[in-house]
Each structure stands twice: as C-alpha cells, then as structure tokens.
Design an enzyme around this catalytic site. Structure first.
Site, PDB file in Angstrom:
ATOM      1  CG  ASP A 184      -2.155   0.904   0.936  1.00 21.86           C
ATOM      2  OD1 ASP A 184      -3.273   0.353   0.832  1.00 21.86           O
ATOM      3  OD2 ASP A 184      -1.988   2.136   0.793  1.00 21.86           O
ATOM      4  CG  ASP A 203       2.286   4.475  -7.915  1.00 21.67           C
ATOM      5  OD1 ASP A 203       1.397   3.672  -8.275  1.00 21.67           O
ATOM      6  OD2 ASP A 203       2.360   5.637  -8.356  1.00 21.67           O
ATOM      7  CG  ASN A 247      -7.714  -4.536  -3.277  1.00 18.76           C
ATOM      8  OD1 ASN A 247      -8.925  -4.657  -3.390  1.00 18.76           O
ATOM      9  ND2 ASN A 247      -7.162  -3.710  -2.394  1.00 18.76           N
ATOM     10  CE1 TYR A 295     -12.909   2.288  -8.686  1.00 16.41           C
ATOM     11  CE2 TYR A 295     -15.118   1.466  -9.113  1.00 16.41           C
ATOM     12  CZ  TYR A 295     -13.939   1.408  -8.406  1.00 16.41           C
ATOM     13  OH  TYR A 295     -13.777   0.463  -7.436  1.00 16.41           O
ATOM     14  CE  LYS A 333     -11.989  -1.173  -9.762  1.00 16.96           C
ATOM     15  NZ  LYS A 333     -10.886  -1.974  -9.195  1.00 16.96           N
ATOM     16  CB  THR A 374     -22.409   5.307  -3.367  1.00 14.55           C
ATOM     17  OG1 THR A 374     -23.779   4.930  -3.364  1.00 14.55           O
ATOM     18  CG2 THR A 374     -21.664   4.560  -4.448  1.00 14.55           C
TER      19      THR A 374
END
Ligand code: ADP
Length: 260
Positions: free
Chosen positions: A35, A70, A97, A168, A172, A202
């Site tokens: 991460d 990264d 992920n 996004y 995806k 959301t």
C-alpha cells in the site's frame, strides 16, 4: 487452504485489500502487504496502513512484510514482485486490488481525474501482473509445476454502471477484459487469472439502507475475501478467465446520485 503460499495483495492497507491480506494470513499464507498510503496522521515514516496490517498479521502469528510502492510505477511494481521472490523464494498469488476514486459526472470531469483513475487501475494491474507472469513463465520453462494465481479486482461499476464513475467504470471494465486475455495467455504455464467484481458502496446506498429500516443487509466487503483466497489456492486450478459477480445481493445501478 493457502498454507505456505506466497501472496501479494496490493492496496492492502485499507478496505477490501486489508480483509484479503488477513484472510490469506489466516489460511496460512505468507503475505506481502502493498500500500502506498502514508501514516494516518499525514506524517512520513513507519506506521503506514501497510505497516499496521503487517503488525496485525504478526499478532495473529502469521508472516508478512510491507511494500510501499506505487503499483502503477513499473519499476516499483517489479521491485514488489522481486521482494516476494527474494524474501520467500517465489510468488504464488498476486491480488491486484489497489484503487482510487475520482467521481465526477462526465461533463465536469477533469483530464487528470480520468488519467489518474485509469493509470492506478489499468497500469497498476498491468505492471505487477507482467512481473508475476514473467516469474511464472520462467519457472514453468524450468520444468517446475507452477500453481500461479492472478486475482484482479473489477467492479459492478464497470459491468453495470454507476453514475459519476465513467472513469472508474471504464477502468474496471478494462480489468475484466485484461482478465480474460491474460487467462488465455498464462494457461500454458499453470497460471489461472480471474477477477472479482464487488458492489459499489456509496452515499446513495447508505441513504437507501436508512430508508429500508435495516431491511437491506449492509454490504460487507470482507465477505468477498474467502472467494479471493479460494481463487488464490491450489484448489481453484480448473477455474480461469472468470469475472465473479461479488455484489453480495446489492444493486449495481444507483439513480439520482449527485456528484459535482
Ligand atoms: P476500498 O474501500 O474499495 O477497499 P480503499 O480506498 O479503502 O478502497 O483501499 C484502496 C487502497 O489502495 C488504499 O489503501 C490506497 O492507499 C491504496 N492505493 C491507491 N493507489 C495505490 C497505488 N497506486 N499503489 C498502491 N496502493 C494504492
């Protein structure tokens, strides 16, 4: 089920990725916790989300190391895969992920918001995957039995759509396409490639939850981790090129969600 497997989970300092890392560790895997996130108080140094997850795994008696690279930086991604190989002898599972959101309606979307989301998800899937695939091909060519597993993270946003997420959703959906092609290319090396597509969480769904007086099950992202761990195990050898709907019964399309 994943006893002794060497696993990388990217973006594992928070959210779904953290749950994946903990699940693999629970099942006996050694985990590289990637991460790039910094310390929660914003300062530099140790104590990053990746470090915290490594500590959680150590407290469970498991084995883990942190990687702060990264994933969309090719050199950093190669270094991450090399870390697994150098420290633990090989890599068995790569879970792509890591992700970011830059939600905006198309008419207002900045070029940078488009580019950043496509870079982190698409290049951030390509770069670690290519490094892992080269490692698996090398071992297969040397006559080793490779049970490599690539598990990508798509989204219902890419398959069904979600207002405010053209960037996004494109990324995806791209990951779903990548999964299908990589599955065909890597099959000769004993490697499977699959994806999971979680539902979106959301402000809109939270509003719906409140309205339904708790009659709608809250969507639990941790519920996907056992599927990801199974896809990473040797047992899933016969399954490849699949994009698993992992919305957990939640709806995929939200109308009227207002984004700037
Ligand atoms: P979710 O709730 O969907 O799991 P989060 O934002 O909680 O999403 O988790 C995504 C993780 O991915 C974050 O911890 C973030 O720091 C990490 N991340 C984002 N971009 C990168 C990147 N380029 N390289 C590595 N990790 C990243």
């Amino acid at each position: 089920m994943c006893e002794g497997r060497v696993v990388i989970v990217t973006g594992a300092g928070n959210g779904i990725g953290r749950h994946h890392a903990l699940e693999f560790a629970r099942q006996g895997a050694t985990v590289v916790v990637n991460d790039r996130g910094v310390r929660r108080d914003g300062s530099g140094g140790s104590g990053t989300p990746a470090d915290e997850v490594v500590a959680e795994i150590a407290a469970m008696g498991g084995q883990a190391v942190a990687d702060h690279g990264d994933v969309s930086d090719v050199a950093a991604a190669e270094e991450m895969v090399a870390t697994a190989i150098d420290r633990f002898g090989r890599l068995d599972v790569l879970v792509n992920n890591a992700g970011i959101l830059r939600d905006r309606t198309l008419v207002n979307m900045a070029e940078e918001e488009w580019d950043d989301v496509l870079r982190v998800h698409l290049k951030g899937t390509f770069a670690p995957s290519r490094a892992a695939a080269r490692h698996w091909r090398r071992r297969a060519k040397a006559g080793e039995r490779v049970a490599g597993r690539l598990v990508n993270t798509s989204s219902s946003s890419g398959l069904l759509g979600n207002i405010g997420q053209s960037n996004y959703g494109a990324a995806k959906a791209g990951i779903a396409g990548f999964t299908i092609v990589a599955a065909m290319e890597l099959a000769p090396y004993g490697v499977t490639v699959n994806a999971v597509a979680p539902g979106a969480r959301t402000r809109m769904t939270e509003g719906l939850m409140a309205e339904a007086d708790g009659d709608l099950d809250p969507y639990d992202p941790a519920a996907i981790s056992p599927l990801v761990a199974w896809l990473g195990s040797e047992r899933s050898a016969g399954v490849t090129g699949q994009v698993f709907d992992a919305r957990g019964g939640t709806i995929g399309v939200y109308e009227g969600w207002r984004v700037g």
